[in-house]
Design a protein around this motif. Structure first.
Motif, mmCIF file in Angstrom:
data_model
loop_
_atom_site.group_PDB
_atom_site.id
_atom_site.type_symbol
_atom_site.label_atom_id
_atom_site.label_comp_id
_atom_site.label_asym_id
_atom_site.label_seq_id
_atom_site.Cartn_x
_atom_site.Cartn_y
_atom_site.Cartn_z
ATOM 1 N N TYR A 47 -7.523 7.494 -3.842
ATOM 2 C CA TYR A 47 -7.026 9.251 -4.365
ATOM 3 C C TYR A 47 -6.024 9.579 -3.337
ATOM 4 O O TYR A 47 -7.708 9.250 -1.659
ATOM 5 C CB TYR A 47 -8.387 9.946 -5.000
ATOM 6 N N ASN A 48 -5.346 10.370 -2.419
ATOM 7 C CA ASN A 48 -5.055 11.168 -1.568
ATOM 8 C C ASN A 48 -4.286 9.876 -0.402
ATOM 9 O O ASN A 48 -5.428 9.687 0.952
ATOM 10 C CB ASN A 48 -5.890 12.084 -1.305
ATOM 11 N N MET A 49 -4.252 8.844 -1.103
ATOM 12 C CA MET A 49 -3.408 7.541 0.251
ATOM 13 C C MET A 49 -2.953 8.021 0.922
ATOM 14 O O MET A 49 -1.496 8.725 0.362
ATOM 15 C CB MET A 49 -3.766 6.120 -1.287
ATOM 16 N N ASN A 50 -2.951 7.708 2.361
ATOM 17 C CA ASN A 50 -2.122 8.280 3.279
ATOM 18 C C ASN A 50 -0.781 6.339 3.586
ATOM 19 O O ASN A 50 -1.885 5.731 3.843
ATOM 20 C CB ASN A 50 -2.578 7.999 4.662
ATOM 21 N N VAL A 51 0.012 6.404 2.811
ATOM 22 C CA VAL A 51 1.040 5.868 2.738
ATOM 23 C C VAL A 51 2.101 6.385 4.085
ATOM 24 O O VAL A 51 3.100 6.606 3.163
ATOM 25 C CB VAL A 51 0.919 5.272 1.174
ATOM 26 N N TRP A 52 1.930 6.074 4.986
ATOM 27 C CA TRP A 52 3.262 5.778 5.801
ATOM 28 C C TRP A 52 3.675 7.156 6.289
ATOM 29 O O TRP A 52 4.458 7.547 6.321
ATOM 30 C CB TRP A 52 4.572 4.555 5.353
ATOM 31 N N GLY A 53 1.895 8.176 6.560
ATOM 32 C CA GLY A 53 2.178 9.076 6.796
ATOM 33 C C GLY A 53 2.064 9.753 5.035
ATOM 34 O O GLY A 53 2.220 11.190 5.639
ATOM 35 N N GLN A 54 2.250 9.083 3.962
ATOM 36 C CA GLN A 54 3.188 10.495 3.091
ATOM 37 C C GLN A 54 1.529 10.201 1.783
ATOM 38 O O GLN A 54 1.094 9.170 2.137
ATOM 39 C CB GLN A 54 3.716 10.047 2.306
ATOM 40 N N ILE A 55 0.588 11.360 1.974
ATOM 41 C CA ILE A 55 -0.450 11.437 1.013
ATOM 42 C C ILE A 55 0.257 11.517 -0.780
ATOM 43 O O ILE A 55 0.907 12.203 -1.121
ATOM 44 C CB ILE A 55 -0.874 13.593 1.107
ATOM 45 N N TRP A 56 -0.702 10.430 -1.056
ATOM 46 C CA TRP A 56 -0.308 9.839 -2.252
ATOM 47 C C TRP A 56 -1.541 10.677 -3.264
ATOM 48 O O TRP A 56 -2.934 10.584 -3.136
ATOM 49 C CB TRP A 56 0.278 8.406 -2.819
ATOM 50 N N ALA A 57 -1.322 10.649 -4.285
ATOM 51 C CA ALA A 57 -2.676 11.576 -5.263
ATOM 52 C C ALA A 57 -3.498 10.877 -6.127
ATOM 53 O O ALA A 57 -5.126 11.158 -5.393
ATOM 54 C CB ALA A 57 -2.066 12.853 -5.529
ATOM 55 N N LYS A 58 -2.799 9.616 -6.288
ATOM 56 C CA LYS A 58 -3.384 8.710 -7.089
ATOM 57 C C LYS A 58 -2.685 7.149 -6.737
ATOM 58 O O LYS A 58 -1.437 7.607 -7.338
ATOM 59 C CB LYS A 58 -3.294 9.252 -8.424
ATOM 60 N N ALA A 59 -3.090 6.403 -6.609
ATOM 61 C CA ALA A 59 -2.412 5.067 -5.321
ATOM 62 C C ALA A 59 -2.862 3.911 -6.294
ATOM 63 O O ALA A 59 -4.514 4.327 -7.021
ATOM 64 C CB ALA A 59 -2.361 5.134 -4.808
ATOM 65 N N VAL A 60 -2.143 3.060 -6.943
ATOM 66 C CA VAL A 60 -2.637 2.323 -7.747
ATOM 67 C C VAL A 60 -2.825 1.163 -6.298
ATOM 68 O O VAL A 60 -1.900 0.395 -6.449
ATOM 69 C CB VAL A 60 -2.130 1.746 -8.887
ATOM 70 N N TYR A 61 -3.341 0.337 -5.731
ATOM 71 C CA TYR A 61 -4.235 -0.202 -4.338
ATOM 72 C C TYR A 61 -4.104 -1.669 -5.433
ATOM 73 O O TYR A 61 -4.550 -1.973 -6.258
ATOM 74 C CB TYR A 61 -4.228 0.612 -3.331
ATOM 75 N N LEU A 62 -3.036 -2.945 -4.758
ATOM 76 C CA LEU A 62 -2.955 -4.268 -4.811
ATOM 77 C C LEU A 62 -3.572 -4.985 -3.838
ATOM 78 O O LEU A 62 -2.951 -4.368 -2.691
ATOM 79 C CB LEU A 62 -2.004 -5.117 -5.798
ATOM 80 N N VAL A 63 -4.396 -5.567 -3.707
ATOM 81 C CA VAL A 63 -4.785 -6.660 -2.150
ATOM 82 C C VAL A 63 -5.069 -7.781 -2.985
ATOM 83 O O VAL A 63 -6.153 -8.031 -3.793
ATOM 84 C CB VAL A 63 -5.854 -6.405 -2.192
ATOM 85 N N CYS A 64 -3.993 -9.198 -2.600
ATOM 86 C CA CYS A 64 -4.646 -10.418 -3.205
ATOM 87 C C CYS A 64 -4.750 -11.176 -1.886
ATOM 88 O O CYS A 64 -4.144 -11.146 -0.379
ATOM 89 C CB CYS A 64 -2.964 -10.843 -3.273
ATOM 90 N N ASN A 65 -5.931 -11.821 -1.259
ATOM 91 C CA ASN A 65 -5.850 -12.705 -0.689
ATOM 92 C C ASN A 65 -6.199 -14.445 -0.916
ATOM 93 O O ASN A 65 -6.237 -14.584 -1.612
ATOM 94 C CB ASN A 65 -7.551 -12.787 0.012
ATOM 95 N N TYR A 66 -5.263 -14.850 0.415
ATOM 96 C CA TYR A 66 -5.523 -16.304 0.403
ATOM 97 C C TYR A 66 -5.982 -17.370 1.364
ATOM 98 O O TYR A 66 -6.265 -17.037 2.036
ATOM 99 C CB TYR A 66 -3.795 -16.281 -0.142
ATOM 100 N N SER A 67 -6.712 -18.357 0.723
ATOM 101 C CA SER A 67 -6.868 -19.584 1.867
ATOM 102 C C SER A 67 -7.137 -20.885 0.934
ATOM 103 O O SER A 67 -6.744 -21.049 -0.274
ATOM 104 C CB SER A 67 -8.513 -19.729 0.979
ATOM 105 N N PRO A 68 -6.621 -21.525 1.650
ATOM 106 C CA PRO A 68 -6.146 -21.968 3.509
ATOM 107 C C PRO A 68 -5.131 -20.383 3.779
ATOM 108 O O PRO A 68 -4.550 -20.932 2.319
ATOM 109 C CB PRO A 68 -6.047 -22.722 3.609
ATOM 110 N N LYS A 69 -5.280 -19.762 4.813
ATOM 111 C CA LYS A 69 -4.015 -19.146 4.624
ATOM 112 C C LYS A 69 -2.616 -19.598 5.012
ATOM 113 O O LYS A 69 -2.831 -20.288 6.224
ATOM 114 C CB LYS A 69 -4.260 -17.918 6.117
ATOM 115 N N GLY A 70 -2.383 -19.317 5.086
ATOM 116 C CA GLY A 70 -0.499 -19.509 5.794
ATOM 117 C C GLY A 70 0.570 -19.071 6.677
ATOM 118 O O GLY A 70 -0.676 -18.291 7.049
ATOM 119 N N ASN A 71 1.432 -19.296 6.825
ATOM 120 C CA ASN A 71 2.587 -18.163 7.952
ATOM 121 C C ASN A 71 2.350 -18.998 9.050
ATOM 122 O O ASN A 71 1.807 -17.856 10.288
ATOM 123 C CB ASN A 71 2.240 -16.555 7.484
ATOM 124 N N TRP A 72 1.846 -19.370 9.600
ATOM 125 C CA TRP A 72 1.075 -20.611 10.537
ATOM 126 C C TRP A 72 2.902 -20.607 11.446
ATOM 127 O O TRP A 72 3.498 -21.001 11.069
ATOM 128 C CB TRP A 72 0.827 -21.372 10.430
#
Length: 378
Positions: A187-212
């Protein structure tokens, strides 16, 4: 060439930060009912924070995300000879859940980022399945040029013609064989300076990490022709596959065949990298640096960061002599040169170096000043 370690360069919309930048993507959408129904509590209310006993993601979403990752990993071009089949990891899911519950539109937590890869996505409005984010991450391939072995002497170049390609490279990093994701309604998530009243937030974690930094995301060759020995020569849909009867694995120690942070030695304060040995595979990690986009002294902030999160950039030497303008002090306007703004702030010098850049909110004015041999405009 120096590496940004501590100073911050904040801009009209950009900030040079000290920690590693992984990848995030914003997926615009408008009617979330279908997706959000899976994230209601027993009383029909939106869950602000989940109980630890509840899964951080619906089983159907988990399977869809995992299946799409493996499908996309198996169809990379040029084909990969060492692409590993990805499995779900409940510990990575748990860490993703803890971060998703913060509702912070940034990568974290800082203490975990050196050990994992991470992709982020957020949307609101019209229904969009979590796999929409996964596909958007992969679609950055259109801007990415794969580095062939003859180009890696010894380090592979990172060529990205678009604003960012590191979502894609993390998704197809050959040795990133475990994934765990979480979805949280914020609720009221700050996304690049804009407040989104109800946002769906996806987080994906990876292992072993990439982007070396300095390495290709995978080895080019006949599918499954360079799989790690632990896979026993098995191949499934162009992926190195281990038939262990499960698609969920608990954390395990990394081995020399994985380009990741090695387990810490006894009494060591934290993870460390071991020096390469003659038995290591050619794409073993010898650097903690993350992939960076090579830019010129004249490349402007707006050229790389318009409408997206920014990235890590590698600046050449000699930018102090360039005529590209810099607007601002501490905070810099989007029309400023990336590299010269970095020199002005002091995060790099005229020998060049790496800088991490993140968007910030809009500023009403900018201050001119003379710093580090460079005059900025106001």
């Amino acid at each position: 060439m120096g590496h940004l370690t501590s100073a911050l360069l904040r801009g009209l919309s950009l900030l040079l930060v000290t920690r590693s930048v992984f990848a995030m993507v914003l997926f615009n959408a408008t009617d979330l009912g279908i997706l959000l129904e899976k994230y209601l509590d027993d009383d029909g209310d939106w869950m602000v924070e989940r109980q630890r006993s509840k899964r951080a993601i619906a089983a159907s979403d988990m399977q869809a995300i995992l299946n799409l990752h493996n499908k996309l990993r198996g169809q990379v071009y040029p084909p990969a000879s060492n692409m590993e089949y990805m499995v779900w990891d409940t510990e990575l899911e748990r860490s993703a859940q803890e971060w998703a519950e913060t509702c912070l539109w940034e990568h974290g937590p800082a203490g975990l980022l050196p050990q994992i890869g991470q992709n982020l996505g957020v949307h609101w409005g019209r229904y969009g399945p979590p796999t929409s984010h996964v596909q958007a991450w992969y679609d950055e391939v259109k801007d990415y040029s794969f580095p062939y072995p003859q180009e890696c002497n010894p380090h592979c170049p990172f060529r990205c013609s678009g604003p960012v390609c590191t979502h894609y490279t993390q998704l197809v990093w050959a040795t990133s064989s475990r994934i765990g994701c979480a979805i949280n309604v914020c609720y009221n998530m700050n996304v690049w300076g804009q407040i989104w009243a109800k946002a769906v937030y996806l987080v994906c974690n990876y292992s072993p990490k990439g982007n070396w930094w300095g390495y290709a995301p995978y080895k080019h060759g006949t599918p499954c022709s360079a799989c790690p020995p632990s896979y026993g020569g098995m191949c499934r849909e162009n992926l190195c596959y281990k038939d262990d009867g499960t698609n969920t694995q608990s954390p395990r120690e990394e081995t020399d065949e994985r380009n990741s942070i090695e387990p810490a030695a006894p009494h060591s304060p934290g993870p460390s990298l071991q020096a390469p040995s003659p038995t290591r595979l050619p794409n073993a990690v010898v650097s903690k640096e993350q992939m960076s986009q090579i830019v010129t002294c004249d490349t402007k902030l707006r050229d790389q960061c318009k409408g997206t999160t920014c990235n890590r950039y590698e600046c050449p030497a000699g930018c102090l002599d360039s005529m590209a303008k810099v607007v601002g002090t501490v905070y810099y306007d989007m029309q400023s040169s990336i590299c010269r703004a970095g020199i002005h702030y002091g995060v790099i010098d005229n020998d060049g170096g790496w800088m991490d850049v993140t968007r910030q909110s809009r500023k009403d004015f900018f201050i001119k000043s003379y710093k580090n041999g460079l005059q900025s405009l106001g």
